[in-house]
Design a protein around this motif. Structure first.
Motif, mmCIF file in Angstrom:
data_model
loop_
_atom_site.group_PDB
_atom_site.id
_atom_site.type_symbol
_atom_site.label_atom_id
_atom_site.label_comp_id
_atom_site.label_asym_id
_atom_site.label_seq_id
_atom_site.Cartn_x
_atom_site.Cartn_y
_atom_site.Cartn_z
ATOM 1 N N LEU A 1 0.837 -1.205 0.000
ATOM 2 C CA LEU A 1 0.000 0.000 0.000
ATOM 3 C C LEU A 1 0.871 1.254 0.000
ATOM 4 O O LEU A 1 0.589 2.221 -0.715
ATOM 5 N N LEU A 2 1.964 1.217 0.790
ATOM 6 C CA LEU A 2 2.873 2.364 0.847
ATOM 7 C C LEU A 2 3.535 2.590 -0.509
ATOM 8 O O LEU A 2 3.673 3.737 -0.964
ATOM 9 N N ILE A 3 3.941 1.509 -1.167
ATOM 10 C CA ILE A 3 4.543 1.624 -2.504
ATOM 11 C C ILE A 3 3.552 2.234 -3.484
ATOM 12 O O ILE A 3 3.904 3.101 -4.296
ATOM 13 N N ASP A 4 2.281 1.801 -3.425
ATOM 14 C CA ASP A 4 1.240 2.353 -4.307
ATOM 15 C C ASP A 4 1.073 3.844 -4.093
ATOM 16 O O ASP A 4 0.923 4.623 -5.044
ATOM 17 N N GLN A 5 1.116 4.270 -2.816
ATOM 18 C CA GLN A 5 0.913 5.685 -2.509
ATOM 19 C C GLN A 5 2.080 6.551 -2.991
ATOM 20 O O GLN A 5 1.895 7.719 -3.330
ATOM 21 N N LEU A 6 3.289 5.962 -3.012
ATOM 22 C CA LEU A 6 4.471 6.720 -3.430
ATOM 23 C C LEU A 6 4.799 6.547 -4.909
ATOM 24 O O LEU A 6 5.764 7.119 -5.403
ATOM 25 N N THR A 7 3.999 5.763 -5.615
ATOM 26 C CA THR A 7 4.259 5.520 -7.033
ATOM 27 C C THR A 7 3.868 6.742 -7.859
ATOM 28 O O THR A 7 2.781 7.307 -7.705
ATOM 29 N N THR A 8 4.764 7.159 -8.750
ATOM 30 C CA THR A 8 4.522 8.324 -9.608
ATOM 31 C C THR A 8 5.330 8.158 -10.878
ATOM 32 O O THR A 8 6.074 7.195 -11.041
ATOM 33 N N GLU A 9 5.190 9.097 -11.811
ATOM 34 C CA GLU A 9 6.009 9.095 -13.006
ATOM 35 C C GLU A 9 7.371 9.702 -12.675
ATOM 36 O O GLU A 9 7.479 10.633 -11.880
ATOM 37 N N PHE A 10 8.393 9.146 -13.305
ATOM 38 C CA PHE A 10 9.752 9.617 -13.019
ATOM 39 C C PHE A 10 9.982 10.980 -13.647
ATOM 40 O O PHE A 10 9.905 11.146 -14.861
ATOM 41 N N GLU A 11 10.265 11.989 -12.812
ATOM 42 C CA GLU A 11 10.589 13.336 -13.263
ATOM 43 C C GLU A 11 11.951 13.709 -12.678
ATOM 44 O O GLU A 11 12.036 14.155 -11.534
ATOM 45 N N PRO A 12 13.032 13.509 -13.433
ATOM 46 C CA PRO A 12 14.376 13.719 -12.892
ATOM 47 C C PRO A 12 14.617 15.128 -12.365
ATOM 48 O O PRO A 12 15.426 15.329 -11.457
ATOM 49 N N GLU A 13 13.904 16.129 -12.918
ATOM 50 C CA GLU A 13 14.139 17.518 -12.521
ATOM 51 C C GLU A 13 13.792 17.782 -11.059
ATOM 52 O O GLU A 13 14.283 18.739 -10.459
ATOM 53 N N LYS A 14 12.937 16.958 -10.474
ATOM 54 C CA LYS A 14 12.512 17.239 -9.096
ATOM 55 C C LYS A 14 13.500 16.709 -8.055
ATOM 56 O O LYS A 14 13.368 16.975 -6.863
ATOM 57 N N TYR A 15 14.518 15.975 -8.499
ATOM 58 C CA TYR A 15 15.511 15.443 -7.569
ATOM 59 C C TYR A 15 16.759 16.311 -7.609
ATOM 60 O O TYR A 15 17.307 16.577 -8.685
ATOM 61 N N THR A 16 17.194 16.780 -6.440
ATOM 62 C CA THR A 16 18.370 17.647 -6.365
ATOM 63 C C THR A 16 19.341 17.129 -5.310
ATOM 64 O O THR A 16 18.967 16.392 -4.396
ATOM 65 N N ASP A 17 20.596 17.543 -5.461
ATOM 66 C CA ASP A 17 21.635 17.179 -4.499
ATOM 67 C C ASP A 17 21.583 18.195 -3.353
ATOM 68 O O ASP A 17 22.163 19.276 -3.429
ATOM 69 N N GLU A 18 20.878 17.857 -2.286
ATOM 70 C CA GLU A 18 20.672 18.788 -1.180
ATOM 71 C C GLU A 18 21.969 19.066 -0.424
ATOM 72 O O GLU A 18 22.192 20.184 0.058
ATOM 73 N N TYR A 19 22.833 18.064 -0.327
ATOM 74 C CA TYR A 19 24.105 18.278 0.371
ATOM 75 C C TYR A 19 24.960 19.288 -0.384
ATOM 76 O O TYR A 19 25.550 20.195 0.212
ATOM 77 N N ARG A 20 25.036 19.147 -1.718
ATOM 78 C CA ARG A 20 25.848 20.060 -2.514
ATOM 79 C C ARG A 20 25.318 21.488 -2.399
ATOM 80 O O ARG A 20 26.085 22.450 -2.266
ATOM 81 N N THR A 21 23.983 21.645 -2.421
ATOM 82 C CA THR A 21 23.372 22.969 -2.290
ATOM 83 C C THR A 21 23.700 23.587 -0.944
ATOM 84 O O THR A 21 24.058 24.764 -0.856
ATOM 85 N N ALA A 22 23.599 22.783 0.123
ATOM 86 C CA ALA A 22 23.898 23.289 1.465
ATOM 87 C C ALA A 22 25.364 23.670 1.597
ATOM 88 O O ALA A 22 25.709 24.688 2.223
ATOM 89 N N LEU A 23 26.250 22.879 0.994
ATOM 90 C CA LEU A 23 27.682 23.165 1.063
ATOM 91 C C LEU A 23 28.015 24.458 0.316
ATOM 92 O O LEU A 23 28.803 25.280 0.784
ATOM 93 N N LEU A 24 27.413 24.653 -0.858
ATOM 94 C CA LEU A 24 27.638 25.888 -1.609
ATOM 95 C C LEU A 24 27.134 27.098 -0.838
ATOM 96 O O LEU A 24 27.773 28.158 -0.836
#
Length: 279
Positions: free
Chosen positions: A195-218
């Protein structure tokens, strides 16, 4: 976009002149190692532990360690001969398969392919043929003296070549420790997980994933820079020839004094001197 390789794609008797461009880039933030005391960059030197001296590139040879401290020496001529035999500057497609037949564990690095002079028609032909058949090409290519297995496929409207690992480069999954064969899973737990997998299932949109550590370091680096929390490396001292020479002379003199032995008077002269004193 930088061209890193020029050659041809061949399948059957068709040869397509192409250029190779890296499709990805490393966005890691480079951090230098500094000496804590003076904040100067630390140098890394190639030193021979036996000769106790720094070794330059032209003083090095390549060797294969077949057992502890036993090496087979390979001369540049040996390596060049193999390189010349293997490097034909061609992406030779040997098979066509379906993409889903290749597990992602095999994939390594991606490169864009663009047509070189006179290769536009052949480029479009291969692209359309792959699109219509739903297949990808399995190929071999030599890059920087290393032979690679690769696949040629379509990304958007561009041909992409992706190097993939040879089968013997993928470690045996059966050697992974502590992997359970099976375990008793409660049906309710499994249903909840699904059920949890179904709720988190979506289409893959690479633009929405970011490197948060790199942003924080900058952000941190920029805040410190604006707050003037910066350090300037000190210039290394240039050797003073006069001082060095004087030091070398003094050390040499000291060394000579240590080695020098006290002079002894000949026995005859010593007796004569004693007789004079007695008279």
């Amino acid at each position: 976009m930088h061209t890193m390789w020029k050659g041809t794609i061949s399948f059957g008797l068709v040869n397509i002149p192409v250029k190779l461009h890296s499709a990805t880039e490393n966005k890691d933030i480079p951090l230098r190692n500094l000496h804590k005391e003076c904040h100067s960059p630390v140098k890394y030197e190639k030193v021979c532990p036996v000769c106790d001296k720094e070794v330059t590139n032209d003083e090095m040879v390549k060797g294969y360690e077949y057992t502890k401290n036993k090496f087979v020496i390979l001369e540049d001529e040996d390596l060049e001969a193999i390189k010349d035999e293997q490097e034909e500057k061609a992406v030779e497609i040997v098979d066509f398969v379906k993409l889903e037949e290749i597990d992602p564990i095999y994939f390594d690095k991606s490169y864009y392919l663009s047509p070189n002079d006179g290769g536009t028609k052949g480029y479009v032909l291969l692209r359309e043929a792959l699109e219509e058949t739903g297949k990808i090409g399995v190929a071999k290519i030599t890059i920087r003296s290393k032979e690679h297995l690769a696949v040629v496929r379509i990304y958007k409207n561009t041909l992409v070549m992706e190097t993939i690992h040879f089968p013997d480069e993928v470690r045996n999954y059966q050697e992974v420790p502590n992997v359970p064969e099976e375990d008793k899973i409660v049906a309710k737990e499994l249903e909840t997980a699904k059920l949890l997998i179904d709720q988190l299932t979506t289409e893959f949109e690479p633009e929405k994933y970011t490197d948060e550590y790199r942003t924080a370091l900058l952000d941190l680096i920029e805040q410190k820079r604006k707050g003037k929390e910066v350090s300037t490396a000190k210039e290394p001292k240039k050797p003073d020839n006069v001082t060095d020479l004087m030091e070398a002379l003094e050390k040499s003199l000291q060394k000579t004094k240590t080695k020098a032995k006290p002079k002894r008077k000949p026995a005859a002269k010593k007796k004569a001197a004693t007789a004079r004193k007695q008279a």
